[in-house]
Design an enzyme around this catalytic site. Sequence first.
Site, PDB file in Angstrom:
ATOM      1  N   GLY A  44    -109.526 -16.369  45.068  1.00 34.00           N
ATOM      2  CA  GLY A  44    -108.495 -17.190  44.449  1.00 34.00           C
ATOM      3  C   GLY A  44    -107.463 -16.313  43.771  1.00 34.00           C
ATOM      4  O   GLY A  44    -107.774 -15.202  43.333  1.00 34.00           O
ATOM      5  N   GLN A  49    -100.782 -14.046  38.147  1.00 34.06           N
ATOM      6  CA  GLN A  49    -101.415 -12.766  38.503  1.00 34.06           C
ATOM      7  C   GLN A  49    -100.526 -11.900  39.381  1.00 34.06           C
ATOM      8  O   GLN A  49    -100.816 -10.712  39.567  1.00 34.06           O
ATOM      9  CB  GLN A  49    -102.743 -13.010  39.233  1.00 34.06           C
ATOM     10  N   CYS A  97    -112.583 -11.496  38.140  1.00 36.98           N
ATOM     11  CA  CYS A  97    -111.157 -11.818  38.273  1.00 36.98           C
ATOM     12  C   CYS A  97    -110.416 -10.572  38.726  1.00 36.98           C
ATOM     13  O   CYS A  97    -110.674  -9.486  38.212  1.00 36.98           O
ATOM     14  CB  CYS A  97    -110.618 -12.293  36.924  1.00 36.98           C
ATOM     15  N   LEU A  98    -109.495 -10.729  39.665  1.00 35.11           N
ATOM     16  CA  LEU A  98    -108.740  -9.579  40.162  1.00 35.11           C
ATOM     17  C   LEU A  98    -107.886  -8.943  39.061  1.00 35.11           C
ATOM     18  O   LEU A  98    -107.537  -7.774  39.158  1.00 35.11           O
ATOM     19  CB  LEU A  98    -107.859  -9.994  41.350  1.00 35.11           C
ATOM     20  N   HIS A 139    -111.244 -21.800  37.566  1.00 35.74           N
ATOM     21  CA  HIS A 139    -110.879 -20.428  37.176  1.00 35.74           C
ATOM     22  C   HIS A 139    -109.373 -20.205  37.386  1.00 35.74           C
ATOM     23  O   HIS A 139    -108.682 -19.690  36.507  1.00 35.74           O
ATOM     24  CB  HIS A 139    -111.706 -19.425  38.000  1.00 35.74           C
ATOM     25  N   GLU A 140    -108.875 -20.630  38.560  1.00 38.05           N
ATOM     26  CA  GLU A 140    -107.450 -20.421  38.855  1.00 38.05           C
ATOM     27  C   GLU A 140    -106.571 -21.305  37.984  1.00 38.05           C
ATOM     28  O   GLU A 140    -105.509 -20.881  37.522  1.00 38.05           O
ATOM     29  CB  GLU A 140    -107.163 -20.673  40.344  1.00 38.05           C
ATOM     30  N   HIS A 143    -105.699 -19.831  34.732  1.00 38.16           N
ATOM     31  CA  HIS A 143    -104.589 -18.870  34.733  1.00 38.16           C
ATOM     32  C   HIS A 143    -103.250 -19.582  34.480  1.00 38.16           C
ATOM     33  O   HIS A 143    -102.360 -19.012  33.852  1.00 38.16           O
ATOM     34  CB  HIS A 143    -104.509 -18.120  36.072  1.00 38.16           C
TER      35      HIS A 143
HETATM   36 NI    NI Z   1    -108.727 -14.781  37.848  1.00 36.14          NI
END
Ligand code: NI
Length: 182
Positions: A44, A49, A97-98, A139-140, A143
């Site tokens: 995701g 991000q 998370c990236l 989660h997304e 953000h």
């Molecule tokens: Ni994330």
Amino acid sequence: MILPIYLYGQAVLRKPTEEITQTPELKQFIADMYETLAQADGCGLAAPQVGKSWRLFIVNGTELAEDYPECTDFKRTFINPELLEASEETCTYSEGCLSLPGISENVVRPKTIRIRYQDENFAEHEEEFTGFCARIIQHEYDHLEAHVFTDRISPIRKTFVRNKLASIAKGKVGAKYKYKRQ
Ligand code: NI
């Protein structure tokens, strides 16, 4: 085009996001997000991000379908999403998370959610998701609300990850994929 992923400490991850409208450039931007997600081996990616304060995220859980059958065909673009309902029943998964390379922690979240969103053609959808799909979406979605998953871990675990987060924010920790930091 692969976009740099903004790491923890970058202001854009803590900024409110704005609803978006269809523009000629948006299709290419979304295609770039999918390419960025694939090369980073994630499931995701949210617009903040990659540096945009927009209400947009993408998910691709298809490679997780072996472990999480609910993720079969779970590849979607969520534009201007609105979480409508969340179940009282919760579940716990380890999240990463990236934007927070090297950190994974258990997070408790509702098991099932209902969400309204527009797809990449701005067609309206209202859908229910459960299990790992609901997990990725929440989660997304976080953000877009200027949260990262470590905001949701227990106070004890927060003290454990504090130094790791500080290292990322100071630029002492990088990632294997293209990224942007201080
Ligand atoms: Ni994330």
